[in-house]
Design a protein around this motif. Structure first.
Motif, PDB file in Angstrom:
ATOM      1  N   GLY A  69      13.872  -1.056  -0.365  1.00 53.97           N
ATOM      2  CA  GLY A  69      14.010  -0.481  -1.702  1.00 53.97           C
ATOM      3  C   GLY A  69      13.842   1.014  -1.613  1.00 53.97           C
ATOM      4  N   GLU A  70      13.908   1.666  -2.756  1.00 55.55           N
ATOM      5  CA  GLU A  70      13.746   3.122  -2.764  1.00 55.55           C
ATOM      6  C   GLU A  70      12.313   3.467  -2.368  1.00 55.55           C
ATOM      7  OE1 GLU A  70      14.170   6.917  -5.812  1.00 55.55           O
ATOM      8  OE2 GLU A  70      14.956   4.964  -6.426  1.00 55.55           O
ATOM      9  N   ALA A  71      12.183   4.207  -1.280  1.00 56.18           N
ATOM     10  CA  ALA A  71      10.869   4.604  -0.743  1.00 56.18           C
ATOM     11  C   ALA A  71       9.957   3.403  -0.516  1.00 56.18           C
ATOM     12  CB  ALA A  71      10.190   5.609  -1.677  1.00 56.18           C
ATOM     13  N   LEU A  72      10.548   2.271  -0.116  1.00 56.85           N
ATOM     14  CA  LEU A  72       9.763   1.068   0.129  1.00 56.85           C
ATOM     15  C   LEU A  72      10.205   0.406   1.434  1.00 56.85           C
ATOM     16  CD1 LEU A  72       7.571  -0.885  -1.039  1.00 56.85           C
ATOM     17  CD2 LEU A  72       9.465  -2.189  -2.035  1.00 56.85           C
ATOM     18  N   TYR A  73       9.244   0.170   2.325  1.00 62.74           N
ATOM     19  CA  TYR A  73       9.523  -0.427   3.628  1.00 62.74           C
ATOM     20  C   TYR A  73       8.722  -1.710   3.815  1.00 62.74           C
ATOM     21  CZ  TYR A  73      11.683   3.998   5.027  1.00 62.74           C
ATOM     22  OH  TYR A  73      12.498   5.099   5.098  1.00 62.74           O
ATOM     23  N   LEU A  74       9.328  -2.655   4.500  1.00 60.60           N
ATOM     24  CA  LEU A  74       8.650  -3.896   4.873  1.00 60.60           C
ATOM     25  C   LEU A  74       8.335  -3.844   6.359  1.00 60.60           C
ATOM     26  CD1 LEU A  74       7.779  -6.924   4.546  1.00 60.60           C
ATOM     27  CD2 LEU A  74      10.186  -7.520   4.941  1.00 60.60           C
TER      28      LEU A  74
ATOM     29  N   LEU B 134       0.843  -1.203   0.000  1.00 58.39           N
ATOM     30  CA  LEU B 134       0.000   0.000   0.000  1.00 58.39           C
ATOM     31  C   LEU B 134       0.876   1.250   0.000  1.00 58.39           C
ATOM     32  CD1 LEU B 134      -0.199   1.404   3.142  1.00 58.39           C
ATOM     33  CD2 LEU B 134      -1.249  -0.820   3.549  1.00 58.39           C
ATOM     34  N   GLN B 135       0.321   2.322  -0.523  1.00 58.49           N
ATOM     35  CA  GLN B 135       1.063   3.586  -0.646  1.00 58.49           C
ATOM     36  C   GLN B 135       0.570   4.591   0.380  1.00 58.49           C
ATOM     37  OE1 GLN B 135       1.561   5.226  -4.648  1.00 58.49           O
ATOM     38  NE2 GLN B 135       1.190   7.288  -3.848  1.00 58.49           N
ATOM     39  N   SER B 136       1.443   4.902   1.347  1.00 60.41           N
ATOM     40  CA  SER B 136       1.071   5.874   2.375  1.00 60.41           C
ATOM     41  C   SER B 136       2.297   6.292   3.178  1.00 60.41           C
ATOM     42  CB  SER B 136       0.012   5.279   3.311  1.00 60.41           C
ATOM     43  OG  SER B 136      -0.203   6.138   4.414  1.00 60.41           O
ATOM     44  N   SER B 137       2.768   7.512   2.936  1.00 60.63           N
ATOM     45  CA  SER B 137       3.893   8.021   3.725  1.00 60.63           C
ATOM     46  C   SER B 137       3.458   8.230   5.179  1.00 60.63           C
ATOM     47  CB  SER B 137       4.417   9.340   3.131  1.00 60.63           C
ATOM     48  OG  SER B 137       3.358  10.250   2.944  1.00 60.63           O
ATOM     49  N   LYS B 138       2.143   8.425   5.375  1.00 60.77           N
ATOM     50  CA  LYS B 138       1.603   8.600   6.732  1.00 60.77           C
ATOM     51  C   LYS B 138       1.775   7.293   7.518  1.00 60.77           C
ATOM     52  CE  LYS B 138      -1.031  11.151   9.622  1.00 60.77           C
ATOM     53  NZ  LYS B 138      -0.856  10.420  10.870  1.00 60.77           N
ATOM     54  N   ALA B 139       1.547   6.153   6.854  1.00 62.54           N
ATOM     55  CA  ALA B 139       1.719   4.861   7.531  1.00 62.54           C
ATOM     56  C   ALA B 139       3.175   4.662   7.928  1.00 62.54           C
ATOM     57  CB  ALA B 139       1.252   3.722   6.619  1.00 62.54           C
ATOM     58  N   VAL B 140       4.100   5.090   7.053  1.00 55.77           N
ATOM     59  CA  VAL B 140       5.529   4.971   7.370  1.00 55.77           C
ATOM     60  C   VAL B 140       5.869   5.838   8.578  1.00 55.77           C
ATOM     61  CG1 VAL B 140       7.877   5.403   6.526  1.00 55.77           C
ATOM     62  CG2 VAL B 140       6.167   4.399   4.988  1.00 55.77           C
TER      63      VAL B 140
ATOM     64  N   GLU C  17       2.979  10.001  -0.863  1.00 55.44           N
ATOM     65  CA  GLU C  17       1.700  10.530  -0.383  1.00 55.44           C
ATOM     66  C   GLU C  17       0.550   9.592  -0.749  1.00 55.44           C
ATOM     67  OE1 GLU C  17      -1.002  14.589  -0.755  1.00 55.44           O
ATOM     68  OE2 GLU C  17       1.034  14.562  -1.569  1.00 55.44           O
ATOM     69  N   GLN C  18      -0.338   9.421   0.218  1.00 53.30           N
ATOM     70  CA  GLN C  18      -1.486   8.536   0.015  1.00 53.30           C
ATOM     71  C   GLN C  18      -2.360   9.064  -1.114  1.00 53.30           C
ATOM     72  OE1 GLN C  18      -3.023   7.006   3.788  1.00 53.30           O
ATOM     73  NE2 GLN C  18      -5.076   7.323   2.986  1.00 53.30           N
ATOM     74  N   PRO C  19      -2.684   8.240  -2.110  1.00 53.67           N
ATOM     75  CA  PRO C  19      -3.497   8.723  -3.237  1.00 53.67           C
ATOM     76  C   PRO C  19      -4.946   8.967  -2.815  1.00 53.67           C
ATOM     77  CG  PRO C  19      -3.172   6.366  -3.407  1.00 53.67           C
ATOM     78  CD  PRO C  19      -2.360   6.811  -2.225  1.00 53.67           C
ATOM     79  N   PRO C  20      -5.673   9.808  -3.569  1.00 56.36           N
ATOM     80  CA  PRO C  20      -7.081  10.044  -3.234  1.00 56.36           C
ATOM     81  C   PRO C  20      -7.940   8.796  -3.455  1.00 56.36           C
ATOM     82  CG  PRO C  20      -6.478  11.147  -5.298  1.00 56.36           C
ATOM     83  CD  PRO C  20      -5.213  10.630  -4.701  1.00 56.36           C
ATOM     84  N   SER C  21      -7.474   7.914  -4.351  1.00 52.52           N
ATOM     85  CA  SER C  21      -8.171   6.638  -4.565  1.00 52.52           C
ATOM     86  C   SER C  21      -7.654   5.627  -3.532  1.00 52.52           C
ATOM     87  CB  SER C  21      -7.921   6.139  -5.987  1.00 52.52           C
ATOM     88  OG  SER C  21      -6.526   6.046  -6.223  1.00 52.52           O
ATOM     89  N   ASP C  22      -7.865   4.363  -3.756  1.00 48.75           N
ATOM     90  CA  ASP C  22      -7.456   3.339  -2.788  1.00 48.75           C
ATOM     91  C   ASP C  22      -5.934   3.229  -2.698  1.00 48.75           C
ATOM     92  OD1 ASP C  22      -7.360   1.224  -1.057  1.00 48.75           O
ATOM     93  OD2 ASP C  22      -8.208  -0.247  -2.424  1.00 48.75           O
ATOM     94  N   PRO C  23      -5.351   3.368  -1.491  1.00 47.36           N
ATOM     95  CA  PRO C  23      -3.891   3.230  -1.347  1.00 47.36           C
ATOM     96  C   PRO C  23      -3.388   1.793  -1.510  1.00 47.36           C
ATOM     97  CG  PRO C  23      -4.853   4.456   0.489  1.00 47.36           C
ATOM     98  CD  PRO C  23      -5.973   3.806  -0.242  1.00 47.36           C
ATOM     99  N   VAL C  24      -4.298   0.792  -1.394  1.00 50.88           N
ATOM    100  CA  VAL C  24      -3.863  -0.605  -1.502  1.00 50.88           C
ATOM    101  C   VAL C  24      -3.619  -0.933  -2.975  1.00 50.88           C
ATOM    102  CG1 VAL C  24      -4.424  -3.019  -1.038  1.00 50.88           C
ATOM    103  CG2 VAL C  24      -5.141  -1.248   0.578  1.00 50.88           C
ATOM    104  N   GLN C  25      -2.371  -1.314  -3.294  1.00 48.77           N
ATOM    105  CA  GLN C  25      -1.983  -1.519  -4.687  1.00 48.77           C
ATOM    106  C   GLN C  25      -2.076  -2.969  -5.140  1.00 48.77           C
ATOM    107  OE1 GLN C  25       1.976   0.139  -4.899  1.00 48.77           O
ATOM    108  NE2 GLN C  25       1.219   2.234  -5.061  1.00 48.77           N
ATOM    109  N   LYS C  26      -1.576  -3.886  -4.309  1.00 46.83           N
ATOM    110  CA  LYS C  26      -1.574  -5.283  -4.750  1.00 46.83           C
ATOM    111  C   LYS C  26      -1.438  -6.239  -3.573  1.00 46.83           C
ATOM    112  CE  LYS C  26       3.446  -5.455  -5.601  1.00 46.83           C
ATOM    113  NZ  LYS C  26       4.525  -5.631  -6.572  1.00 46.83           N
TER     114      LYS C  26
ATOM    115  N   LEU D 184       5.118  -0.966   2.540  1.00 51.26           N
ATOM    116  CA  LEU D 184       4.634   0.416   2.579  1.00 51.26           C
ATOM    117  C   LEU D 184       5.447   1.274   1.624  1.00 51.26           C
ATOM    118  CD1 LEU D 184       4.356   0.836   6.481  1.00 51.26           C
ATOM    119  CD2 LEU D 184       2.698  -0.181   4.905  1.00 51.26           C
ATOM    120  N   VAL D 185       4.770   1.857   0.633  1.00 51.34           N
ATOM    121  CA  VAL D 185       5.416   2.769  -0.307  1.00 51.34           C
ATOM    122  C   VAL D 185       5.390   4.154   0.323  1.00 51.34           C
ATOM    123  CG1 VAL D 185       5.350   3.751  -2.639  1.00 51.34           C
ATOM    124  CG2 VAL D 185       4.638   1.374  -2.265  1.00 51.34           C
ATOM    125  N   ASP D 186       6.590   4.727   0.524  1.00 54.29           N
ATOM    126  CA  ASP D 186       6.706   6.005   1.237  1.00 54.29           C
ATOM    127  C   ASP D 186       6.432   7.187   0.310  1.00 54.29           C
ATOM    128  OD1 ASP D 186       7.139   7.825   3.213  1.00 54.29           O
ATOM    129  OD2 ASP D 186       9.304   7.535   3.354  1.00 54.29           O
TER     130      ASP D 186
END
Length: 298
Positions: free
Chosen positions: A111-116, A91-97, A131-140, A127-129
């Motif tokens: 990885g680059e801007a990527l945390y486990l 999921l993409q959310s710098s807030k979660a990080v 900004e959380q997108p306006p749509s669903d942050p869950v990517q895959k 967690l992709v570091d």
């Protein structure tokens, strides 16, 4: 097939309190609804257990347009054995990080801007570091497979997903029903997939009228049907119909009739309150400690 959509992934949880902290305070998800059941689910939603259990839906927004997590808690079961089947939710959310760092929740930069990080029970989350997108942050959601070609055929030819991306080097295939939904990534681990007792389930919806045809197709193709078409009741809410399948590696797949599910999955404003109440009333940890016993490990 564009009418089919990805709904949620089912996680078995042994510690509701720590799990609630992870999803609410670290990831920043909301409690969408919480339900308590006195006996096991006819479609084994809570696993192969027939006692009291609860279901908590958590996500960044309503299930109509967000991929969410279904947390199933079996009273009296404190832990489950992890297999190598579930490889992560991204999921993409710098807030979660930043939440994780602030709360001291373990994070590993992979990885680059990527945390486990890991949810209680050991489930991996990426967690992709950004900004959380306006749509669903869950990517895959990533699942392990033993034969990528065979699994790709199953998910595309039989279930109707389309391939979005292939990576020969990493032995992965990314697929989905539409570009705007959470994707499914299959990763060939070059060995047997072991589900152990923590195994989950991925859920999708389709128009109700497609369920009998889907079941018939699986029978014709000699594919595994774990639960033939069945109606599931939730007290005071819509009754839904589901078919539970298993892919070539035994990953459980739920297809539910979309029309009734949209009614069932409406956000309950009292969801948070109901979860907190259930956790406060669950004295099982105290009982086991008092009797110097441990909860069952599945």
């Amino acid at each position: 097939m564009a009418l089919r959509r990805a709904l949620h992934f089912v996680f078995k949880v042994g510690d509701r309190t720590k799990t609630a902290t992870f999803y609410r305070d670290v990831l920043g998800m909301k409690i969408l609804r919480h339900e308590e059941f006195e006996e096991g689910c006819k479609a084994t939603c809570n696993g192969p257990y027939d006692g009291k259990w609860s279901k908590t839906m958590v996500g960044f927004g309503p299930e109509d347009n967000h991929f969410v997590a279904e947390l199933t808690y079996n009273y009296g079961v404190g832990e489950y054995q992890l297999g190598n089947d579930f490889l992560g939710l991204t999921l993409q959310s710098s807030k979660a990080v930043s939440n994780a760092k602030r709360l001291g929740w373990p994070l590993t930069e992979v990885g680059e801007a990527l945390y486990l990080t890991h949810a209680p029970g050991g489930y991996p989350f990426y967690l992709v570091d950004k900004e959380q997108p306006p749509s669903d942050p869950v990517q895959k959601v990533c699942l392990a497979v033993s034969d990528l070609q065979k699994s790709t055929h199953y998910w595309t030819t039989l279930l109707g997903m389309k391939v979005m991306e292939k990576n020969e080097e990493k032995k992965t295939v990314l697929m989905g029903f539409t570009d705007t939904q959470c994707k499914l990534e299959l990763h060939d681990i070059c060995g047997a997939v072991d589900h152990r007792t923590a195994f989950g389930r991925i859920a999708f919806s389709c128009p109700r009228e497609q369920l009998p045809d889907l079941e018939a197709l699986m029978k014709k193709e000699n594919q595994k049907i774990l639960t033939p078409l069945v109606s599931l009741d939730t007290p005071g809410k819509a009754t839904v119909e589901v078919v539970i399948l298993a892919d070539p590696d035994g990953h459980e797949i739920c297809f539910v009739g979309d029309e009734a599910f949209r009614q069932l999955s409406m956000v309950d404003p009292k969801g948070n309150e109901l979860l907190d109440k259930a956790m406060a009333e669950d004295k099982s940890d105290e009982w086991f400690a008092k009797h110097n016993r441990q909860k069952a490990a599945a």
